[in-house]
Enzyme design. Sequence first.
Site, PDB file in Angstrom:
ATOM      1  N   GLN A  96      37.337  42.804  32.365  1.00 42.12           N
ATOM      2  CA  GLN A  96      37.058  43.618  33.538  1.00 42.12           C
ATOM      3  C   GLN A  96      35.565  43.521  33.909  1.00 42.12           C
ATOM      4  OE1 GLN A  96      39.184  44.857  35.625  1.00 42.12           O
ATOM      5  NE2 GLN A  96      41.103  45.247  34.554  1.00 42.12           N
ATOM      6  N   SER A  97      34.871  44.645  34.040  1.00 38.11           N
ATOM      7  CA  SER A  97      33.502  44.597  34.578  1.00 38.11           C
ATOM      8  C   SER A  97      32.455  44.071  33.606  1.00 38.11           C
ATOM      9  CB  SER A  97      33.083  45.980  35.083  1.00 38.11           C
ATOM     10  OG  SER A  97      33.795  46.290  36.259  1.00 38.11           O
ATOM     11  N   VAL A  98      32.836  43.736  32.391  1.00 31.34           N
ATOM     12  CA  VAL A  98      31.909  42.992  31.532  1.00 31.34           C
ATOM     13  C   VAL A  98      31.556  41.666  32.208  1.00 31.34           C
ATOM     14  CG1 VAL A  98      31.661  41.800  29.298  1.00 31.34           C
ATOM     15  CG2 VAL A  98      32.629  44.117  29.395  1.00 31.34           C
ATOM     16  N   GLY A  99      32.478  41.156  33.040  1.00 31.58           N
ATOM     17  CA  GLY A  99      32.185  39.942  33.794  1.00 31.58           C
ATOM     18  C   GLY A  99      30.963  40.091  34.685  1.00 31.58           C
ATOM     19  N   LYS A 100      30.724  41.290  35.196  1.00 24.67           N
ATOM     20  CA  LYS A 100      29.520  41.529  35.990  1.00 24.67           C
ATOM     21  C   LYS A 100      28.270  41.217  35.174  1.00 24.67           C
ATOM     22  CE  LYS A 100      31.365  45.263  38.944  1.00 24.67           C
ATOM     23  NZ  LYS A 100      32.802  45.246  38.591  1.00 24.67           N
TER      24      LYS A 100
END
Length: 368
Positions: A96-100
């Site tokens: 999820q937002s770890v990709g950010k």
Amino acid sequence: MALPLEHWQVGPANRWSYQHVDQLVPTVAVSRAAGEPSALAERPVSLDGLPPSAAASVAALLERGWVDGLAVVRDGALVLERYCNGMTARTLHLSQSVGKSVLGLLVGVLVDTGRLDPDAPVVEHVPEVAGSGYDGARVQHLLDMTAAVDFVEDYADFWRYDVACGWHPPAPGADARSILRFLPTIGPAAWGHGERFHYATPNTDLLGVVAERAGGAPLAELLGRDLWTPLGAAQDAELTVDPCGTAAIGGGFCATLRDYARLGALVADGGRGVVSSAWVGGLGAGDDAAFVRGTAPATESGASSYGRQWWRRDGRTMARGIHGQLVAADPAAGVTVVVLSSWPTATDPGLEAAHRSLVARLGDALAS
């Protein structure tokens, strides 16, 4: 397993889907070059060898926290590693937002090498968003989530953007069928760029487009060449793409538990020459005044600041994603904690608190 595309991100379907994303939506490889991965020595510590409070936090989370993988690194060595729910050391897991935060490190490389200027206007790289809420924003505003755009990160009503990303089937009321068609439809907010922290996933996907145009290659290729290979990742990662091939880096990055641990250890160790120490030192350190004035989830996150697509909380630099994804790097203690999960719901205050307790207790135990 056949899953309705509109349900794959939530429980109970996500217990399976987060480990099989490539069977549900289009993905591209983030390749590591041939050769040996970076060393990740194994110096296992048993739960019995930890202080009772730390051991209890680990045991409780593994029992009741919907955990798929847990890893702890101290001074570059893997000291704790657990897998649940069928996950293995070779399984790619959605973060999820770890990709950010993965993108935040790549942007650091582009800035370090002079390929991208954080002060450049966004429309200079992506003219498609001229006239939208992004007009007048600079790259730094995307990095720090201070772009003044009228997009609300409401997970109950996120499906329209998911349609654009290819994560939800087409449906009435969602006309944009790609990220670059959706982004120009976002209007301006009632405040100016840079005035408030306002967390919005489209900011990151737009930043990904900026990065690939500044870097002169598709985002997955840039990530593989400039971050994943120098990091010493042991296995290729995956990145979801929309129907037109634009990367959904804001939530669509998938990798193994150990490679997420390598990523966190890189941050804990000041970048190790892959990303400059100056860039890594600024992760999570955005504009304090803008953060205080921020909109939810800034006031609900428990964090003290946000910058360069990373959070700061309890003195640690963190990458966080909904449904229980966490990479927490503590440079002072030399400790990194990674948790990959499949919570039934996007957010859970009780489990968030359990993550904070786990990170604090493991950090204190291993630092001493």
